[in-house]
Design an enzyme around this catalytic site. Structure first.
Site, mmCIF file in Angstrom:
data_model
loop_
_atom_site.group_PDB
_atom_site.id
_atom_site.type_symbol
_atom_site.label_atom_id
_atom_site.label_comp_id
_atom_site.label_asym_id
_atom_site.label_seq_id
_atom_site.Cartn_x
_atom_site.Cartn_y
_atom_site.Cartn_z
ATOM 1 C CG ASN A 58 49.481 3.204 2.868
ATOM 2 O OD1 ASN A 58 49.192 2.215 3.536
ATOM 3 N ND2 ASN A 58 50.476 4.010 3.189
ATOM 4 C CB VAL A 59 45.051 -0.453 4.256
ATOM 5 C CG1 VAL A 59 44.489 -1.115 3.012
ATOM 6 C CG2 VAL A 59 46.274 -1.190 4.785
ATOM 7 C CG ASN A 85 44.599 -10.485 2.197
ATOM 8 O OD1 ASN A 85 44.928 -11.546 2.734
ATOM 9 N ND2 ASN A 85 45.269 -9.969 1.156
ATOM 10 C CB SER A 146 48.918 -14.508 11.501
ATOM 11 O OG SER A 146 50.023 -15.385 11.578
ATOM 12 C CE1 TYR A 158 52.142 -10.636 9.674
ATOM 13 C CE2 TYR A 158 52.148 -12.573 11.105
ATOM 14 C CZ TYR A 158 51.779 -11.952 9.919
ATOM 15 O OH TYR A 158 51.040 -12.638 8.982
ATOM 16 C CE LYS A 162 48.533 -10.483 10.169
ATOM 17 N NZ LYS A 162 47.566 -10.041 9.144
ATOM 18 C CB ILE A 191 49.375 -19.780 3.154
ATOM 19 C CG1 ILE A 191 48.481 -19.882 4.407
ATOM 20 C CG2 ILE A 191 48.579 -20.097 1.885
ATOM 21 C CD1 ILE A 191 47.866 -21.230 4.688
HETATM 22 P P1 NAP Z 1 51.680 -10.938 0.218
HETATM 23 O O1 NAP Z 1 51.880 -11.995 -0.812
HETATM 24 O O2 NAP Z 1 52.865 -10.191 0.735
HETATM 25 O O3 NAP Z 1 50.573 -9.906 -0.319
HETATM 26 C C1 NAP Z 1 50.181 -8.824 0.464
HETATM 27 C C2 NAP Z 1 49.587 -7.766 -0.430
HETATM 28 O O4 NAP Z 1 49.218 -6.652 0.418
HETATM 29 C C3 NAP Z 1 50.598 -7.220 -1.444
HETATM 30 O O5 NAP Z 1 49.997 -7.067 -2.707
HETATM 31 C C4 NAP Z 1 50.994 -5.884 -0.853
HETATM 32 O O6 NAP Z 1 51.369 -4.903 -1.798
HETATM 33 C C5 NAP Z 1 49.698 -5.455 -0.182
HETATM 34 N N1 NAP Z 1 49.944 -4.421 0.824
HETATM 35 C C6 NAP Z 1 50.981 -4.329 1.692
HETATM 36 N N2 NAP Z 1 50.900 -3.207 2.412
HETATM 37 C C7 NAP Z 1 49.772 -2.563 1.989
HETATM 38 C C8 NAP Z 1 49.152 -1.335 2.337
HETATM 39 N N3 NAP Z 1 49.694 -0.538 3.268
HETATM 40 N N4 NAP Z 1 48.030 -0.970 1.703
HETATM 41 C C9 NAP Z 1 47.487 -1.763 0.743
HETATM 42 N N5 NAP Z 1 48.030 -2.934 0.347
HETATM 43 C C10 NAP Z 1 49.168 -3.333 0.976
HETATM 44 O O7 NAP Z 1 50.976 -11.535 1.537
HETATM 45 P P2 NAP Z 1 50.072 -12.849 1.701
HETATM 46 O O8 NAP Z 1 50.953 -13.975 2.058
HETATM 47 O O9 NAP Z 1 49.124 -12.983 0.585
HETATM 48 O O10 NAP Z 1 49.293 -12.471 3.067
HETATM 49 C C11 NAP Z 1 48.020 -11.867 3.048
HETATM 50 C C12 NAP Z 1 47.547 -11.718 4.490
HETATM 51 O O11 NAP Z 1 47.551 -12.992 5.132
HETATM 52 C C13 NAP Z 1 48.421 -10.811 5.361
HETATM 53 O O12 NAP Z 1 47.628 -10.072 6.250
HETATM 54 C C14 NAP Z 1 49.284 -11.804 6.119
HETATM 55 O O13 NAP Z 1 49.754 -11.270 7.333
HETATM 56 C C15 NAP Z 1 48.310 -12.928 6.327
HETATM 57 N N6 NAP Z 1 48.928 -14.225 6.551
HETATM 58 C C16 NAP Z 1 49.688 -14.821 5.601
HETATM 59 C C17 NAP Z 1 50.255 -16.053 5.871
HETATM 60 C C18 NAP Z 1 51.089 -16.786 4.848
HETATM 61 O O14 NAP Z 1 51.632 -17.839 5.190
HETATM 62 N N7 NAP Z 1 51.243 -16.303 3.629
HETATM 63 C C19 NAP Z 1 50.058 -16.670 7.102
HETATM 64 C C20 NAP Z 1 49.275 -16.038 8.041
HETATM 65 C C21 NAP Z 1 48.707 -14.815 7.759
HETATM 66 P P3 NAP Z 1 52.943 -4.682 -2.167
HETATM 67 O O15 NAP Z 1 53.317 -5.879 -2.930
HETATM 68 O O16 NAP Z 1 52.929 -3.442 -3.002
HETATM 69 O O17 NAP Z 1 53.641 -4.549 -0.877
#
Ligand code: NAP
Length: 248
Positions: A58-59, A85, A146, A158, A162, A191
Site C-alpha cells: 500500500n503506497v 502511478n 492529471s 483529487y 494531483k 483515458i
Molecule cells: P486504475 O485502473 O484504477 O488502476 C489503479 C491501480 O492502482 C489499481 O491496480 C489499484 O489497485 C492500484 N492502487 C490503488 N490504491 C493503491 C495503493 N494505496 N497502493 C498501491 N496500489 C494502489 O487507474 P488508472 O486509470 O490506470 O490510473 C492510473 C493513474 O493515472 C492514477 O494515478 C490516476 O489518477 C491517473 N489518471 C488516470 C486517468 C484516466 O483517465 N484513467 C486520467 C488522469 C490521471 P486496486 O485495484 O486494488 O485498487
C-alpha cells in the site's frame, strides 16, 4: 536514459495505465517491479511480463513502502526508475445544500485520496531517490498527475493531490539533479481504463467529446509519454499534458 536492462518500479501496475506502462517499458528491455495492493492481480500482471516481479504494497503506508523498496533493491540489485502511478478517486462536492439540508465532504473522503495520491507519491519518491543516491548511478522518477490538477468540479481531494504531485516533481528536479536524478510528470486527460469505466455513461460520453479529437486516450499513449521522459535526458521537473487538447 537507455531503458534496456534498467530496473523500473511502477506503482498501481496490476491494471490500467500502470500495466500498460509495464508492458511498454518491458518491450524496450526494462526489468519491471510491479507494485500493487492485491497479491493475485499483481502476480497475474507480472506473469504476462518477462523479467518482472510483483510486489504487494500500500503506497500510503510508510513501513510497507520502505520494506518493498528494500526488497526490490535486494531482488534486482539496483533501482533506476520509478513511475508513481497508483491512484484512487473518491469524488464528491465540498458541500451539497438542498432543501435546507447540508451535506459536507468528510475529512476521511478528502484525506484518503491525499494519502494515496499525494503522500504515496512522496513516500515512494523518497525511497526510490534514497536507493538511487546510494547506488551513485542516478535515475528517473515520473509522477502521474492529471488534467484535474487545474481544479475540477467534484474533485477537491483529487485535484489538490494531483496539483501537489506536479509541485513535488519540480522540487525534486531541483534537489536531486546533483545526484543525476531527473524527474517528470504526466497529466493525462480522459483515458480508457477501469477508473474511467466507473463513470456514469453520460459523463463518460461527455468526457470523450471534451477533447478536440473527440475520443478518450489509450493507456499505450500514456505509456509512450512515460517512456519519452525516461529516454530524453534534457527533460526534468516539467509536466507533459497528454490529453488530446482537452480543457476542463
Ligand atoms: P486504475 O485502473 O484504477 O488502476 C489503479 C491501480 O492502482 C489499481 O491496480 C489499484 O489497485 C492500484 N492502487 C490503488 N490504491 C493503491 C495503493 N494505496 N497502493 C498501491 N496500489 C494502489 O487507474 P488508472 O486509470 O490506470 O490510473 C492510473 C493513474 O493515472 C492514477 O494515478 C490516476 O489518477 C491517473 N489518471 C488516470 C486517468 C484516466 O483517465 N484513467 C486520467 C488522469 C490521471 P486496486 O485495484 O486494488 O485498487
Amino acid at each position: 536514459m537507455d531503458i534496456n536492462n534498467k530496473v523500473i518500479v511502477i506503482t498501481g501496475a496490476a491494471r490500467g495505465l500502470g500495466l500498460a506502462m509495464a508492458e511498454y517499458l518491458a518491450d524496450k528491455g526494462a526489468k519491471i517491479a510491479l507494485v500493487d495492493m492485491d497479491f493475485e492481480s499483481v502476480n497475474h500482471a507480472s506473469s504476462m511480463i518477462t523479467d518482472s516481479k510483483g510486489y504487494v504494497c500500500n503506497v500510503a503506508n510508510e513501513s510497507e513502502v520502505e520494506q518493498v523498496f528494500e526488497q526490490i533493491k535486494n531482488d534486482f540489485s539496483r533501482i533506476d526508475g520509478l513511475v508513481n502511478n497508483a491512484g484512487i478517486l473518491k469524488d464528491g462536492l465540498l458541500i451539497k445544500y438542498k432543501d435546507g439540508e447540508m451535506n459536507k465532504m468528510s475529512l476521511d473522503q478528502f484525506q484518503s485520496v491525499i494519502d494515496v495520491n499525494l503522500s504515496g507519491v512522496f513516500l515512494c519518491g523518497r525511497e526510490a531517490a534514497s536507493h538511487m543516491v546510494r547506488s551513485g548511478q542516478g535515475g528517473v522518477i515520473v509522477n502521474i498527475s492529471s488534467i484535474s490538477r487545474a481544479g475540477n468540479f467534484g474533485q477537491t481531494n483529487y485535484s489538490a493531490a494531483k496539483a501537489g504531485v506536479v509541485a513535488m516533481t519540480t522540487a525534486w528536479a531541483q534537489e536531486l539533479a546533483k545526484f543525476d536524478i531527473r524527474t517528470g510528470a504526466i497529466a493525462p486527460g480522459f483515458i480508457e481504463t477501469e477508473m474511467t469505466a466507473q463513470m456514469p455513461q453520460k459523463a463518460y460520453d461527455m468526457a470523450a467529446q471534451m477533447s478536440p479529437l473527440k475520443r478518450m486516450g489509450t493507456p499505450q499513449e500514456i505509456a509512450q509519454a512515460v517512456s519519452f521522459i525516461f529516454e530524453n535526458d534534457f527533460i526534468s521537473g516539467r509536466v507533459i499534458e497528454v490529453d488530446g487538447g482537452t480543457r476542463i
